[in-house]
Design an enzyme around this catalytic site. Structure first.
Site, PDB file in Angstrom:
ATOM      1  N   TRP A 467      -0.128  14.046  29.122  1.00 41.81           N
ATOM      2  CA  TRP A 467       0.043  12.651  29.540  1.00 41.81           C
ATOM      3  C   TRP A 467       1.520  12.325  29.768  1.00 41.81           C
ATOM      4  O   TRP A 467       1.861  11.602  30.707  1.00 41.81           O
ATOM      5  CB  TRP A 467      -0.549  11.728  28.480  1.00 41.81           C
ATOM      6  N   HIS A 468       2.390  12.855  28.906  1.00 43.56           N
ATOM      7  CA  HIS A 468       3.821  12.600  29.079  1.00 43.56           C
ATOM      8  C   HIS A 468       4.359  13.293  30.330  1.00 43.56           C
ATOM      9  O   HIS A 468       5.003  12.670  31.166  1.00 43.56           O
ATOM     10  CB  HIS A 468       4.601  13.086  27.853  1.00 43.56           C
ATOM     11  N   ASP A 469       4.104  14.581  30.410  1.00 43.15           N
ATOM     12  CA  ASP A 469       4.567  15.353  31.564  1.00 43.15           C
ATOM     13  C   ASP A 469       4.065  16.785  31.397  1.00 43.15           C
ATOM     14  O   ASP A 469       3.776  17.221  30.287  1.00 43.15           O
ATOM     15  CB  ASP A 469       6.104  15.357  31.652  1.00 43.15           C
TER      16      ASP A 469
END
Length: 583
Positions: A467-469
């Protein structure tokens, strides 16, 4: 002055007490065991002295240790950030003219630097938003008592205009994805294909979002090429889509559960059980479903594009958001929003001071760790982590302040200072708190909670990293957290089973383990959010495989142990005030 640091300045629901016969209490009893670390709270209670002891000789010693090491740290950080240091010429390219006593400012963190430069514009937008609402209120509420309905219409109109201003024609992509999600929820209703298609679509968009950089309107039709010129303030709409994705899942899942389980409605709780809307707890606002007609397109768009929380959160579930649109929360603390604004200002000034006097982000970006001693590397790494915490805290609190002024209270994302955590699970609960609650509600509990806790933790932190990267540093961060949570939970379990919690020295034994835990958490977060995998290798080698580094590691361990004993006592004082943050 003391009122400024009360917990109810941060969150009204912090001191909510659950009613024994309410649905929220029943849910708590069934899902409490499903929480990733419900046992960590027991460790705190068992590990602390029974009464406040801050004035004792023992705690004076702890404070002295921490003060001594922090004093050394300040001198070290000042030296590595000064022109006298040999590596200063290499980091100078990351420095810009500052405003604080002639000092230069560290601008190596491009993300926070962009936010810092645009903060005056955001403050102006907040002022304009509230001014326009007062104008609308003055004009349109003269002949009607339905002020809330008018305000909700205003929220929707302003939010759509705000999204258009920020993303330009890129908002068409966001709106299209949002409407597809809405059609999925409304057409499939309580079918199992509703959550399946929702999750598949939204995770796919997050996973492949970088490909949207190559998607132009002109490629769809030459006549649409003019739309590519209006990109808005943020040209890449997909960069911040992750936050929107959480809201899309929340709406569809809340609607699905309201139909699937025929959930008790919030209106039933208020009217049939004669409850004052102002007494609703945070849990009740989340767990009780809205009326079926509340899950409509207008409320959906208002929730997805709600301007104060659109760019960065905090995350609020649709049920909670909708309940507050109908029944706003009321704080019992006088001048609460003003006090919250002052605390926000203190955080901003702290960050400004660090940016002007501690160029640790520039040092980390430069990556020339050989120029620094083991002690200096350790100090730099810790301050980098602290500033990472601050750079997240400041935007979250600014947008949350805007939301509070607008009578919508999302969860407070950070309820503890980064330096006031000793448990891996407790740290996660306090770091990105609204996201943690979202993960529990929409992933952890639906997957079986504590019945499959290890597998679920692995799934959750893999999702969080994705989700972050998509990067190896973040995947390593997520998997290391799971790896370090397991021994913590095992130690908590064995301590209770063997009766060790009743031992008179258990507080010190627990403090020893908690100090080790702090080491692990620092390493994990440095990998994920600061120096990366290559950077952490240099830090660990200089810190643990050299004589000076080993001595520094021992000194740091003594400081961590002292700090943990103070953390234990802080939590005892909180429980005496009826506050239990479970972190």
């Amino acid at each position: 002055m003391l009122r400024l640091f009360r917990f109810d300045v941060l969150e009204t629901s912090t001191k909510d007490t659950e009613r024994p016969n309410s649905k929220s209490s029943r849910l708590s009893s069934t899902s409490g065991s499903s929480h990733p670390s419900s046992s960590s709270r027991l460790t705190v209670r068992s590990a602390v002295p029974e009464k406040s002891a801050f004035g004792s000789i023992e705690f004076i010693f702890y404070f002295s240790v921490i003060l001594s090491i922090l004093t050394i740290a300040c001198f070290k950080i000042h030296y590595v950030s000064s022109p006298k240091h040999p590596n200063y010429k290499n980091i100078e390219k990351y420095l810009k003219p500052g405003w604080l006593f002639g000092q230069k400012v560290d601008s190596a963190d491009f993300q926070y630097s962009a936010f810092r430069e645009n903060m005056p514009i955001l403050l102006l937008v907040i002022i304009v938003y509230n001014f326009l609402w007062r104008l609308v209120k003055l004009v349109f509420t003269k002949n009607t008592n339905d002020e809330l309905a008018i305000k909700n219409n205003y929220r929707l109109c302003f939010s759509l205009l705000f999204a258009l201003l920020v993303y330009g024609t890129g908002v068409i992509y966001v709106l299209t994805i949002a409407l597809i999600n809405y059609l999925i929820s409304k057409s499939l209703k309580n079918s199992i294909f509703n959550p399946l298609l929702t999750w598949t679509l939204d995770i796919s968009v997050v996973f492949f979002k970088e490909y949207f950089a190559y998607c132009k309107f002109s490629s769809l039709h030459p006549g649409l090429g003019f739309l590519d010129q209006y990109t808005g303030i943020l040209e890449r709409w997909y960069v911040l889509f992750n936050i929107t994705m959480l809201r899309l899942v929340s709406f569809n899942m809340d609607y699905y559960w309201s139909l699937k389980h025929n959930s008790e409605k919030l209106n039933t709780l208020i009217f049939d059980k004669d409850r004052e809307p102002t007494t609703l707890t945070f849990r009740e606002r989340v767990d009780y479903s809205c009326l079926d007609e509340d899950y409509n397109l207008k409320n959906f768009l208002t929730y997805i594009f709600y301007a104060p929380l659109y760019l960065a959160g905090p995350i609020i579930s649709f049920n909670n958001f909708m309940s507050q649109m109908k029944y706003p929360t009321v704080s019992t603390l006088k001048y609460r929003n003003l006090l919250y604004a002052i605390r926000f200002l203190v955080c901003v000034l702290t960050m400004e001071f660090l940016l002007h006097y501690a160029y640790v982000t520039a040092i980390s970006k430069d990556g020339n760790w050989n120029q620094y001693s083991a002690v200096e590397s350790a100090m730099i790494s810790f301050i980098v982590l602290f500033m990472t915490w601050l750079k997240l805290l400041i935007p979250w609190r600014l947008f949350r302040l805007w939301s509070l002024i607008d009578d919508i209270e999302p969860p407070e994302n950070i309820v503890r200072c980064m330096c006031n955590n000793y448990s891996a699970v407790g740290f996660w609960r306090a770091w990105h708190r609204s996201f943690n609650r979202w993960l529990i509600r929409y992933i952890y509990v639906p997957l079986g909670g504590s019945n499959h806790s290890i597998l679920n933790l692995f799934i959750i932190f893999t999702f969080v990293a994705l989700w972050h990267d998509i990067s190896w540093e973040l995947f390593a961060w997520g998997w290391l957290i799971v790896l370090f949570i397991l021994p913590e939970r095992l130690c908590c379990f064995m301590s209770r089973r063997t009766g060790l919690t009743k031992h008179p020295y258990y507080r010190y034994i627990s403090g020893f383990g908690a100090a080790l835990n702090i080491y692990f958490m620092i390493i994990c977060n440095l990998i994920g959010f600061a120096v990366g995998i290559d950077g952490i290798k240099n830090v660990l080698v200089s810190f643990f495989l050299t004589l000076k580094g080993a001595m520094s590691a021992i000194a740091a361990f003594i400081m961590f142990f002292s700090a943990v004993q103070i953390m234990f006592q802080i939590r005892v004082n909180e429980e005496e005030e009826g506050i239990n943050l479970r972190c």
